[in-house]
Design a protein around this motif. Structure first.
Motif, PDB file in Angstrom:
ATOM      1  N   LEU A 245       0.824  -1.209   0.000  1.00 52.52           N
ATOM      2  CA  LEU A 245       0.000   0.000   0.000  1.00 52.52           C
ATOM      3  C   LEU A 245       0.859   1.260   0.000  1.00 52.52           C
ATOM      4  O   LEU A 245       0.478   2.284  -0.571  1.00 52.52           O
ATOM      5  N   SER A 246       2.008   1.181   0.646  1.00 52.91           N
ATOM      6  CA  SER A 246       2.887   2.344   0.769  1.00 52.91           C
ATOM      7  C   SER A 246       3.994   2.361  -0.278  1.00 52.91           C
ATOM      8  O   SER A 246       4.853   3.255  -0.256  1.00 52.91           O
ATOM      9  N   ASP A 247       3.997   1.376  -1.167  1.00 53.36           N
ATOM     10  CA  ASP A 247       5.053   1.258  -2.181  1.00 53.36           C
ATOM     11  C   ASP A 247       6.429   1.145  -1.540  1.00 53.36           C
ATOM     12  O   ASP A 247       7.380   1.810  -1.928  1.00 53.36           O
ATOM     13  N   GLY A 248       6.501   0.271  -0.517  1.00 57.13           N
ATOM     14  CA  GLY A 248       7.797  -0.052   0.074  1.00 57.13           C
ATOM     15  C   GLY A 248       8.287   0.917   1.122  1.00 57.13           C
ATOM     16  O   GLY A 248       9.500   1.162   1.222  1.00 57.13           O
ATOM     17  N   ARG A 249       7.378   1.448   1.960  1.00 61.29           N
ATOM     18  CA  ARG A 249       7.794   2.430   2.974  1.00 61.29           C
ATOM     19  C   ARG A 249       7.506   1.974   4.401  1.00 61.29           C
ATOM     20  O   ARG A 249       7.592   2.778   5.332  1.00 61.29           O
ATOM     21  N   LEU A 250       7.192   0.696   4.594  1.00 69.00           N
ATOM     22  CA  LEU A 250       6.866   0.216   5.940  1.00 69.00           C
ATOM     23  C   LEU A 250       8.122  -0.194   6.703  1.00 69.00           C
ATOM     24  O   LEU A 250       9.016  -0.835   6.156  1.00 69.00           O
ATOM     25  N   ILE A 251       8.160   0.174   7.977  1.00 71.54           N
ATOM     26  CA  ILE A 251       9.111  -0.370   8.950  1.00 71.54           C
ATOM     27  C   ILE A 251       8.312  -1.243   9.901  1.00 71.54           C
ATOM     28  O   ILE A 251       7.309  -0.795  10.466  1.00 71.54           O
ATOM     29  N   LEU A 252       8.733  -2.494  10.084  1.00 73.42           N
ATOM     30  CA  LEU A 252       8.054  -3.387  11.017  1.00 73.42           C
ATOM     31  C   LEU A 252       8.700  -3.255  12.387  1.00 73.42           C
ATOM     32  O   LEU A 252       9.666  -3.927  12.726  1.00 73.42           O
ATOM     33  N   GLY A 253       8.164  -2.323  13.179  1.00 73.80           N
ATOM     34  CA  GLY A 253       8.613  -2.191  14.560  1.00 73.80           C
ATOM     35  C   GLY A 253       7.901  -3.213  15.426  1.00 73.80           C
ATOM     36  O   GLY A 253       6.680  -3.381  15.329  1.00 73.80           O
ATOM     37  N   ILE A 254       8.652  -3.891  16.287  1.00 74.40           N
ATOM     38  CA  ILE A 254       8.048  -4.956  17.080  1.00 74.40           C
ATOM     39  C   ILE A 254       8.733  -5.073  18.433  1.00 74.40           C
ATOM     40  O   ILE A 254       9.925  -4.787  18.582  1.00 74.40           O
ATOM     41  N   GLY A 255       7.945  -5.474  19.433  1.00 77.77           N
ATOM     42  CA  GLY A 255       8.453  -5.715  20.777  1.00 77.77           C
ATOM     43  C   GLY A 255       7.629  -6.805  21.439  1.00 77.77           C
ATOM     44  O   GLY A 255       6.676  -7.329  20.855  1.00 77.77           O
ATOM     45  N   SER A 256       7.972  -7.121  22.664  1.00 78.64           N
ATOM     46  CA  SER A 256       7.352  -8.270  23.332  1.00 78.64           C
ATOM     47  C   SER A 256       6.062  -7.924  24.056  1.00 78.64           C
ATOM     48  O   SER A 256       5.314  -8.816  24.446  1.00 78.64           O
ATOM     49  N   GLY A 257       5.765  -6.624  24.246  1.00 78.67           N
ATOM     50  CA  GLY A 257       4.543  -6.234  24.952  1.00 78.67           C
ATOM     51  C   GLY A 257       4.774  -6.068  26.442  1.00 78.67           C
ATOM     52  O   GLY A 257       5.613  -6.749  27.032  1.00 78.67           O
ATOM     53  N   TRP A 258       3.978  -5.167  27.068  1.00 83.59           N
ATOM     54  CA  TRP A 258       4.183  -4.906  28.494  1.00 83.59           C
ATOM     55  C   TRP A 258       2.948  -4.367  29.212  1.00 83.59           C
ATOM     56  O   TRP A 258       2.857  -4.454  30.437  1.00 83.59           O
ATOM     57  N   LYS A 259       1.973  -3.823  28.495  1.00 83.57           N
ATOM     58  CA  LYS A 259       0.854  -3.132  29.142  1.00 83.57           C
ATOM     59  C   LYS A 259      -0.229  -4.140  29.509  1.00 83.57           C
ATOM     60  O   LYS A 259      -1.003  -4.593  28.664  1.00 83.57           O
ATOM     61  N   GLN A 260      -0.337  -4.482  30.789  1.00 84.10           N
ATOM     62  CA  GLN A 260      -1.225  -5.564  31.196  1.00 84.10           C
ATOM     63  C   GLN A 260      -2.688  -5.256  30.906  1.00 84.10           C
ATOM     64  O   GLN A 260      -3.460  -6.170  30.575  1.00 84.10           O
ATOM     65  N   LYS A 261      -3.106  -3.998  31.005  1.00 83.68           N
ATOM     66  CA  LYS A 261      -4.507  -3.672  30.734  1.00 83.68           C
ATOM     67  C   LYS A 261      -4.903  -4.084  29.322  1.00 83.68           C
ATOM     68  O   LYS A 261      -6.015  -4.598  29.102  1.00 83.68           O
ATOM     69  N   ASP A 262      -4.024  -3.871  28.345  1.00 83.31           N
ATOM     70  CA  ASP A 262      -4.313  -4.289  26.973  1.00 83.31           C
ATOM     71  C   ASP A 262      -4.621  -5.780  26.918  1.00 83.31           C
ATOM     72  O   ASP A 262      -5.577  -6.218  26.268  1.00 83.31           O
ATOM     73  N   TYR A 263      -3.787  -6.562  27.577  1.00 88.56           N
ATOM     74  CA  TYR A 263      -3.949  -8.018  27.575  1.00 88.56           C
ATOM     75  C   TYR A 263      -5.252  -8.419  28.263  1.00 88.56           C
ATOM     76  O   TYR A 263      -6.024  -9.239  27.749  1.00 88.56           O
ATOM     77  N   ASP A 264      -5.473  -7.869  29.437  1.00 94.18           N
ATOM     78  CA  ASP A 264      -6.647  -8.266  30.227  1.00 94.18           C
ATOM     79  C   ASP A 264      -7.943  -7.893  29.514  1.00 94.18           C
ATOM     80  O   ASP A 264      -8.883  -8.701  29.434  1.00 94.18           O
TER      81      ASP A 264
END
Length: 270
Positions: free
Chosen positions: A102-121
């Motif tokens: 969609l961006s014609d090759g302009r995406l950066i895949l930023g990724i991490g392991s997660g930490w915010k418990q409210k999101d999970y719950d």
């Protein structure tokens, strides 16, 4: 033998998708970032605000990245960072490939392991422990890379992977193995030690640490303080400088200062 880092100075803005009651406020902020000359625009991958009213307005990460891909023409886009826990790795690879197209090759895949418990719950994910989430990320990264190779059509480019964090045993080893960009949350005092540990992991896996672009947040209350902090970070080998801005107004004044500073370092021909 390692070589000296040679990445250009880049300015990133994290448009935090919180406290903006209408999406058009974010749409306008992305447009202003591109007009200003920002190099990369990030959001983040949470389901609720991280500060301010905890139940305030908030938008989802990856559907937004698809909209940004269509809206923009020059800037790179990505999450700072995607939570690995929220999506099957193969699905995430497919989503990233699609936004890359969609961006014609302009995406950066930023990724991490997660930490915010409210999101999970609130969204029904198993929170686990910091260690188990890091182990999950270590298992997911090869699956993402494998799925990239199987997708039809292939990504437009070799999608850069950004890993955020500074855990010395697990996170920095994953950076050495998989990342094109390392976003450090360390300050100028602790960064050299983290960078040295990363170099050790790179040696273990046979990688030149200078092939990893370094990213960090630039901080300062005044223009002089912000530029001084950016200069300190640059002296440590960091080349991508980010600032975070919050809704609903999305004040880009610090980004504008950093873009001027970047251009002055490039001799005014950025």
């Amino acid at each position: 033998m390692t070589s000296a880092p040679s990445f250009p100075v880049r300015i990133g803005v994290q448009l935090q998708p919180q406290h903006a009651p209408r999406y058009d406020l974010m749409h306008d902020a992305v447009r202003r970032c591109e007009d200003l000359g920002v190099d990369v625009v990030f959001n983040w991958d949470h389901f609720f605000p991280l500060y301010g009213d905890p139940d305030g307005a908030h938008f989802e990460c990856w559907t937004m990245l698809g909209a940004w891909a269509e809206q923009t023409s020059r800037i790179e886009i990505g999450a700072l960072v995607t939570c690995n826990s929220y999506r099957n790795p193969e699905l995430l690879a497919d989503m990233a490939r699609t936004v890359d197209h969609l961006s014609d090759g302009r995406l950066i895949l930023g990724i991490g392991s997660g930490w915010k418990q409210k999101d999970y719950d609130e969204y029904g994910y198993e929170f686990g422990t910091a260690g188990s989430r890091l182990d999950d990320l270590a298992a997911a990264l090869p699956r993402i890379e494998s799925r990239f190779a199987k997708l039809n059509p292939q990504p437009v480019r070799d999608i850069p992977v950004l890993i955020g964090g500074g855990g010395e045993k697990k996170t920095l080893r994953m950076v050495a193995q998989h990342a094109h960009i390392w976003h450090s949350f360390s300050d100028t005092d602790s960064y050299p030690r983290k960078s040295e540990i990363l170099a050790g992991h790179c040696a273990d896996v046979g990688r030149d640490p200078a092939t990893i672009e370094r990213s960090a947040e630039a901080k300062g209350r005044t223009e002089d303080d912000l530029v001084a902090n950016a200069e300190e970070l640059a002296a440590l080998g960091i080349s991508m400088f980010t600032v975070g801005v919050n809704g609903p107004d999305y004040d880009l004044s610090q980004a504008e200062i950093l873009c001027r500073w970047r251009d002055s370092r490039r001799g005014g021909d950025a």
